[in-house]
Write a protein that holds these residues in place. Sequence first.
Motif, short mmCIF file in Angstrom:
data_model
loop_
_atom_site.label_atom_id
_atom_site.label_comp_id
_atom_site.label_asym_id
_atom_site.label_seq_id
_atom_site.Cartn_x
_atom_site.Cartn_y
_atom_site.Cartn_z
N ARG A 30 -21.99 -1.89 27.98
CA ARG A 30 -21.54 -2.49 26.71
C ARG A 30 -20.35 -1.72 26.14
N ALA A 31 -20.40 -0.39 26.22
CA ALA A 31 -19.28 0.43 25.73
C ALA A 31 -18.04 0.17 26.58
N ALA A 32 -18.22 0.04 27.87
CA ALA A 32 -17.09 -0.23 28.76
C ALA A 32 -16.44 -1.57 28.43
N ALA A 33 -17.27 -2.57 28.18
CA ALA A 33 -16.76 -3.92 27.90
C ALA A 33 -16.12 -4.02 26.54
N GLY A 34 -16.42 -3.06 25.67
CA GLY A 34 -15.82 -3.06 24.34
C GLY A 34 -16.59 -3.90 23.42
N ILE A 57 -13.22 0.75 32.79
CA ILE A 57 -13.88 1.88 33.46
C ILE A 57 -13.69 3.17 32.68
N ASP A 58 -12.49 3.40 32.16
CA ASP A 58 -12.25 4.61 31.36
C ASP A 58 -13.19 4.67 30.16
N ALA A 59 -13.37 3.53 29.47
CA ALA A 59 -14.27 3.49 28.31
C ALA A 59 -15.71 3.75 28.74
N GLY A 60 -16.09 3.21 29.88
CA GLY A 60 -17.44 3.44 30.39
C GLY A 60 -17.68 4.89 30.76
N LEU A 110 -16.25 7.48 29.41
CA LEU A 110 -16.41 8.24 28.16
C LEU A 110 -17.85 8.16 27.66
N LYS A 111 -18.42 6.95 27.68
CA LYS A 111 -19.80 6.77 27.22
C LYS A 111 -20.78 7.51 28.13
N ALA A 112 -20.55 7.43 29.44
CA ALA A 112 -21.43 8.11 30.38
C ALA A 112 -21.41 9.62 30.12
N ARG A 113 -20.22 10.17 29.90
CA ARG A 113 -20.11 11.61 29.61
C ARG A 113 -20.84 11.95 28.32
N ALA A 144 -16.88 -9.34 35.05
CA ALA A 144 -18.03 -8.58 34.56
C ALA A 144 -17.86 -7.13 34.97
N VAL A 145 -18.53 -6.27 34.23
CA VAL A 145 -18.58 -4.85 34.58
C VAL A 145 -20.04 -4.49 34.87
#
Length: 133
Positions: free
Chosen positions: A129-133, A15-18, A20-23, A113-114
Amino acid sequence: MSHPTITLEAASKIIDAGQLKARDLGLNAVFAVLDAGANLVAFERMDGAWLASNDLALAKARTSVMFEAPSEALNAPLQLGEPVAHFDHTNGGLLLMGGGVPLFDTSERIIGAVGASGGTPEQDAEIARAAAG
């Protein structure tokens, strides 16, 4: 025998990675992380995200874990004269648009899944995709 699963710690990092991408995309999004049995592990809604995105993120994650594929991969274009697969009356709440990505362990076994929702289906797919790495 234990089944492969996703931990709360791993779900939080996803979620943290996601976020970041959303921002980066200037969006406020909602994130749902499910385990391999489609059970909710973690859920977060960024401040200002649309309320409708709550259900959409869950449905995208559920679709992705159930089919072990990105949710947008299941959205085939319509072809005249061919049957159309639709899941609008399923109990599971599936959604065939971008924003759901399956999660696998190092042995390539599905662990969950995310799902992400907050922008266009293409933006949501990019975020997931960014969240999943």
